[in-house]
Design a protein around this motif. Structure first.
Motif, PDB file in Angstrom:
ATOM      1  N   VAL A  17       0.831  -1.201   0.000  1.00  0.00           N
ATOM      2  CA  VAL A  17       0.000   0.000   0.000  1.00  0.00           C
ATOM      3  C   VAL A  17       0.870   1.256   0.000  1.00  0.00           C
ATOM      4  O   VAL A  17       0.587   2.230  -0.696  1.00  0.00           O
ATOM      5  CB  VAL A  17      -0.955   0.004   1.215  1.00  0.00           C
ATOM      6  CG1 VAL A  17      -1.750   1.308   1.277  1.00  0.00           C
ATOM      7  CG2 VAL A  17      -1.908  -1.189   1.134  1.00  0.00           C
ATOM      8  N   PHE A  23      -0.962   6.881  -0.928  1.00  0.00           N
ATOM      9  CA  PHE A  23      -1.089   6.385   0.444  1.00  0.00           C
ATOM     10  C   PHE A  23       0.209   6.471   1.240  1.00  0.00           C
ATOM     11  O   PHE A  23       0.198   6.283   2.458  1.00  0.00           O
ATOM     12  CB  PHE A  23      -1.554   4.926   0.423  1.00  0.00           C
ATOM     13  CG  PHE A  23      -2.845   4.700  -0.313  1.00  0.00           C
ATOM     14  CD1 PHE A  23      -4.061   4.915   0.314  1.00  0.00           C
ATOM     15  CD2 PHE A  23      -2.847   4.291  -1.634  1.00  0.00           C
ATOM     16  CE1 PHE A  23      -5.260   4.712  -0.362  1.00  0.00           C
ATOM     17  CE2 PHE A  23      -4.032   4.086  -2.324  1.00  0.00           C
ATOM     18  CZ  PHE A  23      -5.244   4.303  -1.675  1.00  0.00           C
ATOM     19  N   ASP A  33      -5.072  -0.099   8.464  1.00  0.00           N
ATOM     20  CA  ASP A  33      -6.524  -0.260   8.348  1.00  0.00           C
ATOM     21  C   ASP A  33      -6.942  -0.390   6.884  1.00  0.00           C
ATOM     22  O   ASP A  33      -7.766  -1.246   6.532  1.00  0.00           O
ATOM     23  CB  ASP A  33      -7.242   0.921   8.992  1.00  0.00           C
ATOM     24  CG  ASP A  33      -7.108   0.924  10.508  1.00  0.00           C
ATOM     25  OD1 ASP A  33      -6.756  -0.127  11.077  1.00  0.00           O
ATOM     26  OD2 ASP A  33      -7.360   1.987  11.116  1.00  0.00           O
ATOM     27  N   PHE A  34      -6.366   0.469   6.037  1.00  0.00           N
ATOM     28  CA  PHE A  34      -6.709   0.459   4.621  1.00  0.00           C
ATOM     29  C   PHE A  34      -6.340  -0.873   3.961  1.00  0.00           C
ATOM     30  O   PHE A  34      -7.100  -1.412   3.144  1.00  0.00           O
ATOM     31  CB  PHE A  34      -6.002   1.600   3.892  1.00  0.00           C
ATOM     32  CG  PHE A  34      -6.647   2.955   4.071  1.00  0.00           C
ATOM     33  CD1 PHE A  34      -7.664   3.148   4.993  1.00  0.00           C
ATOM     34  CD2 PHE A  34      -6.242   4.037   3.313  1.00  0.00           C
ATOM     35  CE1 PHE A  34      -8.265   4.397   5.163  1.00  0.00           C
ATOM     36  CE2 PHE A  34      -6.825   5.292   3.471  1.00  0.00           C
ATOM     37  CZ  PHE A  34      -7.827   5.461   4.395  1.00  0.00           C
ATOM     38  N   GLN A  35      -5.149  -1.378   4.292  1.00  0.00           N
ATOM     39  CA  GLN A  35      -4.645  -2.541   3.568  1.00  0.00           C
ATOM     40  C   GLN A  35      -5.544  -3.761   3.736  1.00  0.00           C
ATOM     41  O   GLN A  35      -5.542  -4.657   2.897  1.00  0.00           O
ATOM     42  CB  GLN A  35      -3.207  -2.862   4.006  1.00  0.00           C
ATOM     43  CG  GLN A  35      -3.007  -3.259   5.449  1.00  0.00           C
ATOM     44  CD  GLN A  35      -3.093  -4.754   5.689  1.00  0.00           C
ATOM     45  OE1 GLN A  35      -2.964  -5.524   4.750  1.00  0.00           O
ATOM     46  NE2 GLN A  35      -3.320  -5.151   6.931  1.00  0.00           N
ATOM     47  N   GLU A  37      -8.582  -3.846   3.292  1.00  0.00           N
ATOM     48  CA  GLU A  37      -9.652  -3.779   2.291  1.00  0.00           C
ATOM     49  C   GLU A  37      -9.150  -4.009   0.875  1.00  0.00           C
ATOM     50  O   GLU A  37      -9.937  -4.155  -0.061  1.00  0.00           O
ATOM     51  CB  GLU A  37     -10.344  -2.410   2.360  1.00  0.00           C
ATOM     52  CG  GLU A  37     -10.942  -2.088   3.719  1.00  0.00           C
ATOM     53  CD  GLU A  37     -12.078  -3.013   4.089  1.00  0.00           C
ATOM     54  OE1 GLU A  37     -12.758  -3.538   3.176  1.00  0.00           O
ATOM     55  OE2 GLU A  37     -12.286  -3.238   5.306  1.00  0.00           O
ATOM     56  N   VAL A 116      -9.735  -1.929  -4.558  1.00  0.00           N
ATOM     57  CA  VAL A 116     -10.606  -1.807  -3.403  1.00  0.00           C
ATOM     58  C   VAL A 116     -12.005  -1.474  -3.922  1.00  0.00           C
ATOM     59  O   VAL A 116     -12.157  -0.901  -5.011  1.00  0.00           O
ATOM     60  CB  VAL A 116     -10.099  -0.702  -2.440  1.00  0.00           C
ATOM     61  CG1 VAL A 116     -10.135   0.667  -3.111  1.00  0.00           C
ATOM     62  CG2 VAL A 116     -10.886  -0.687  -1.139  1.00  0.00           C
ATOM     63  N   THR A 120     -15.938   1.734  -0.796  1.00  0.00           N
ATOM     64  CA  THR A 120     -14.969   1.879   0.291  1.00  0.00           C
ATOM     65  C   THR A 120     -14.049   3.060   0.033  1.00  0.00           C
ATOM     66  O   THR A 120     -13.745   3.845   0.948  1.00  0.00           O
ATOM     67  CB  THR A 120     -14.130   0.594   0.441  1.00  0.00           C
ATOM     68  OG1 THR A 120     -15.003  -0.512   0.709  1.00  0.00           O
ATOM     69  CG2 THR A 120     -13.117   0.727   1.555  1.00  0.00           C
ATOM     70  N   MET A 121     -13.618   3.200  -1.209  1.00  0.00           N
ATOM     71  CA  MET A 121     -12.756   4.320  -1.563  1.00  0.00           C
ATOM     72  C   MET A 121     -13.464   5.649  -1.310  1.00  0.00           C
ATOM     73  O   MET A 121     -12.876   6.600  -0.762  1.00  0.00           O
ATOM     74  CB  MET A 121     -12.350   4.210  -3.039  1.00  0.00           C
ATOM     75  CG  MET A 121     -11.347   5.260  -3.503  1.00  0.00           C
ATOM     76  SD  MET A 121      -9.735   5.074  -2.735  1.00  0.00           S
ATOM     77  CE  MET A 121      -8.853   6.406  -3.560  1.00  0.00           C
ATOM     78  N   TRP A 124     -13.567   6.381   2.420  1.00  0.00           N
ATOM     79  CA  TRP A 124     -12.285   6.888   2.920  1.00  0.00           C
ATOM     80  C   TRP A 124     -12.140   8.381   2.639  1.00  0.00           C
ATOM     81  O   TRP A 124     -11.679   9.139   3.483  1.00  0.00           O
ATOM     82  CB  TRP A 124     -11.134   6.127   2.266  1.00  0.00           C
ATOM     83  CG  TRP A 124     -10.985   4.714   2.723  1.00  0.00           C
ATOM     84  CD1 TRP A 124     -11.553   4.128   3.817  1.00  0.00           C
ATOM     85  CD2 TRP A 124     -10.202   3.692   2.088  1.00  0.00           C
ATOM     86  NE1 TRP A 124     -11.183   2.812   3.920  1.00  0.00           N
ATOM     87  CE2 TRP A 124     -10.351   2.507   2.882  1.00  0.00           C
ATOM     88  CE3 TRP A 124      -9.404   3.642   0.960  1.00  0.00           C
ATOM     89  CZ2 TRP A 124      -9.721   1.304   2.555  1.00  0.00           C
ATOM     90  CZ3 TRP A 124      -8.769   2.454   0.629  1.00  0.00           C
ATOM     91  CH2 TRP A 124      -8.925   1.300   1.418  1.00  0.00           C
ATOM     92  N   TYR A 128     -11.760  10.549   6.096  1.00  0.00           N
ATOM     93  CA  TYR A 128     -10.409  10.814   6.581  1.00  0.00           C
ATOM     94  C   TYR A 128      -9.814  12.050   5.893  1.00  0.00           C
ATOM     95  O   TYR A 128      -9.395  11.977   4.726  1.00  0.00           O
ATOM     96  CB  TYR A 128      -9.509   9.606   6.326  1.00  0.00           C
ATOM     97  CG  TYR A 128      -9.994   8.348   7.009  1.00  0.00           C
ATOM     98  CD1 TYR A 128      -9.818   8.169   8.376  1.00  0.00           C
ATOM     99  CD2 TYR A 128     -10.638   7.346   6.273  1.00  0.00           C
ATOM    100  CE1 TYR A 128     -10.272   7.009   9.008  1.00  0.00           C
ATOM    101  CE2 TYR A 128     -11.095   6.190   6.896  1.00  0.00           C
ATOM    102  CZ  TYR A 128     -10.903   6.034   8.264  1.00  0.00           C
ATOM    103  OH  TYR A 128     -11.358   4.904   8.890  1.00  0.00           O
ATOM    104  N   PHE A 131      -6.375  11.673   4.275  1.00  0.00           N
ATOM    105  CA  PHE A 131      -6.368  10.994   2.984  1.00  0.00           C
ATOM    106  C   PHE A 131      -6.846  11.936   1.882  1.00  0.00           C
ATOM    107  O   PHE A 131      -6.298  11.964   0.780  1.00  0.00           O
ATOM    108  CB  PHE A 131      -7.255   9.747   3.044  1.00  0.00           C
ATOM    109  CG  PHE A 131      -7.322   8.986   1.747  1.00  0.00           C
ATOM    110  CD1 PHE A 131      -6.167   8.675   1.048  1.00  0.00           C
ATOM    111  CD2 PHE A 131      -8.533   8.585   1.219  1.00  0.00           C
ATOM    112  CE1 PHE A 131      -6.212   7.971  -0.151  1.00  0.00           C
ATOM    113  CE2 PHE A 131      -8.606   7.890   0.031  1.00  0.00           C
ATOM    114  CZ  PHE A 131      -7.440   7.584  -0.650  1.00  0.00           C
TER     115      PHE A 131
END
Length: 254
Positions: A17, A23, A33-35, A37, A116, A120-121, A124, A128, A131
């Motif tokens: 990632v 990222f 956390d992201f990885q 997904e 992903v 979900t993207m 995020w 966040y 991000f």
């Protein structure tokens, strides 16, 4: 005949990632956390990838090159919309407007990707701020590239457009072969044949081949199959007619 797309049903790890610029600078906890997904995919040259997948998943290129194209069904003529390299993400348009994007996804090499779910993207991005701060400059960068591409088609001749495309390709792959003493002028460009360069330039193969043969005669490049060896970088930069306010201006000299 196109081959079926191949995928690796694996989970990504944080190190993978972090390879994506989007990222890389995020807090370690967020990356971890992201990885969870992400899925690791592999596409091979010649694979057929249905563009419908872009309405389901968001992709990050980890390794390899992908050409994004559109074609005219009446004439068969194709145009390159984008060239994706390690660190690039797609499809930004579908992510932002949630509308289908009918394109031809053409891996030029074996490509490894993180993917992903699109939902979900979006989550995020909404959730966040750190991000979002990474993502917005990337969108701006891609918009500037498209602006330059459009203006170049109108304002510059084929020679200038072709030289810029080659220089931009070198800038993005950062690949060099040769002796240290000649590092500033010897660069290798793989995987871009005359037909691909014609699509990227908005021209035709015969015109591109003629220009490349001229540069070869002038000892600016050496041309072997799908490989270009840049022998005189300064000559190519002169043909590109870059100005300092262009994002992909000349490579820095040693």
């Amino acid at each position: 005949m196109h081959k079926d797309v191949s995928q690796l049903p694996q989970k990504a790890n944080p190190a993978l990632v972090k390879q994506a610029n989007l990222f890389a600078d995020l807090p370690t906890k967020l990356i971890e956390d992201f990885q969870q997904e992400f899925q690791l995919n592999q596409w091979n040259k010649g694979d057929y990838i249905n563009s419908d997948i872009l309405t389901q998943r968001f992709f990050v290129v980890i390794e390899g090159n992908i050409e994004i194209k559109q074609s005219n069904p009446d004439t068969g003529r194709e145009a390159t919309l984008d060239m994706l390299y390690a660190g690039d993400c797609f499809d930004l348009m579908v992510l932002l407007d949630n509308q289908p994007h009918e394109v031809i996804i053409s891996p030029l090499t074996t490509v490894k990707l993180l993917s992903v779910k699109l939902s979900t993207m979006r989550y995020w991005l909404w959730t966040y701020p750190e991000f979002n701060q990474q993502f917005m400059p990337y969108i701006a960068k891609k918009m500037r590239e498209k602006e330059q591409q459009a203006s170049s088609l109108i304002l510059h001749d084929v020679t200038t457009r072709l030289s810029r495309i080659i220089l931009e390709h070198i800038n993005k792959i950062k690949f060099y072969t040769g002796t240290k003493e000649e590092e500033h002028q010897h660069h290798l460009v793989n995987g871009l044949n005359d037909e691909t360069l014609a699509r990227m330039t908005g021209s035709v193969r015969q015109v591109i081949n003629k220009q490349l043969q001229h540069w070869k005669k002038e000892d600016v490049i050496d041309k072997k199959r799908n490989q270009l060896i840049i022998k005189d970088l300064e000559a190519l930069e002169k043909e590109a007619k870059y100005t300092q306010n262009l994002a992909n201006a000349p490579l820095s000299k040693s």
